[in-house]
Design an enzyme around this catalytic site. Sequence first.
Site, mmCIF file in Angstrom:
data_model
loop_
_atom_site.group_PDB
_atom_site.id
_atom_site.type_symbol
_atom_site.label_atom_id
_atom_site.label_comp_id
_atom_site.label_asym_id
_atom_site.label_seq_id
_atom_site.Cartn_x
_atom_site.Cartn_y
_atom_site.Cartn_z
ATOM 1 N N ASP A 13 0.309 -0.996 0.491
ATOM 2 C CA ASP A 13 0.011 0.162 0.181
ATOM 3 C C ASP A 13 0.636 1.280 -0.105
ATOM 4 O O ASP A 13 0.351 2.421 0.309
ATOM 5 C CB ASP A 13 -0.252 -0.029 1.130
ATOM 6 C CG ASP A 13 -2.431 -0.519 1.487
ATOM 7 O OD1 ASP A 13 -2.199 -1.601 0.118
ATOM 8 O OD2 ASP A 13 -3.035 -0.878 2.163
ATOM 9 N N LYS A 111 -6.951 -4.935 -2.970
ATOM 10 C CA LYS A 111 -8.412 -5.549 -1.912
ATOM 11 C C LYS A 111 -8.943 -4.086 -0.833
ATOM 12 O O LYS A 111 -8.711 -3.055 -1.522
ATOM 13 C CB LYS A 111 -6.674 -6.093 -0.577
ATOM 14 C CG LYS A 111 -5.814 -4.931 -0.558
ATOM 15 C CD LYS A 111 -4.758 -5.567 0.671
ATOM 16 C CE LYS A 111 -4.275 -4.288 0.994
ATOM 17 N NZ LYS A 111 -4.670 -3.459 1.863
ATOM 18 N N CYS A 156 -2.142 -2.663 7.434
ATOM 19 C CA CYS A 156 -1.821 -3.658 6.318
ATOM 20 C C CYS A 156 -0.703 -4.149 6.754
ATOM 21 O O CYS A 156 -0.827 -5.855 6.139
ATOM 22 C CB CYS A 156 -2.166 -3.112 5.383
ATOM 23 S SG CYS A 156 -3.896 -2.679 4.548
HETATM 24 C C1 VGL Z 1 -4.584 0.792 5.876
HETATM 25 C C2 VGL Z 1 -6.147 1.542 7.283
HETATM 26 C C3 VGL Z 1 -6.855 1.228 5.979
HETATM 27 C C4 VGL Z 1 -3.312 -0.266 5.083
HETATM 28 C C5 VGL Z 1 -5.820 0.286 4.368
HETATM 29 O O1 VGL Z 1 -2.838 0.179 4.224
HETATM 30 O O2 VGL Z 1 -2.390 0.022 6.666
HETATM 31 N N1 VGL Z 1 -5.098 1.485 7.629
HETATM 32 N N2 VGL Z 1 -6.945 0.551 5.227
#
Ligand code: VGL
Length: 203
Positions: A13, A111, A156
């Site tokens: 991410d 995702k 994540c």
């Molecule tokens: C994430 C919160 C919501 C992450 C993704 O990538 O850690 N955290 N969505």
Amino acid sequence: MTRPETEALIVVDVQNDFCPGGALEVPDGDAILPGINALMEAFQVVILTQDWHPAGHSSFASQHEGKSPFEVTEMPYGAQVLWPDHCVQGTTGAAFHRDLDTDRAQMIVRKGFRPAIDSYSAFFENDHETPTGLEGYLRERGVDTVTLVGLALDFCVHYSAVDAARLGFRTHVLEQHCRAIDLDSSLEEALESMKAAGVELGH
Ligand code: VGL
Ligand code: ZN
């Protein structure tokens, strides 16, 4: 030195919304870019994950009357932190940071695309049973060891690492190439739960 084909790098991410100025910014999130780009050069198997929510996703506080971002609510699959709207499909916020060397990636795992369920882990959604397909991809390529880096360390990266270890992959997390959101004591808890799952933490 080049890593063998049994080892995969999973870059979690590294998207605009998790970098400074983004909707769910992780402090110093963009500081890890040069290190991650260099690391990608050393791996033959490189996977990126991308948080990829439809507008109005159920993990957004905006969808829960009277709730604010970072409050926790109960979902049918368990407790869920509510987030600011972030990583909406097709937006600039959902795009990878422009300095990330995405050319090195062979697979991108998206995702969090089901409206009713969040997905922190690269392997399973937050019900801990709906698979993303990443396990099968890694096994078919003969991977037995994974190294995780990226954002956010306490969400994540954490859930992906715990799942990887539980699935039987030898699992490393390189803290130097991660940054955390650190809500309450989420970072401390994440480090403990990764250690308990057998994840090897390094720098
Ligand atoms: C994430 C919160 C919501 C992450 C993704 O990538 O850690 N955290 N969505
Ligand atoms: Zn998300």
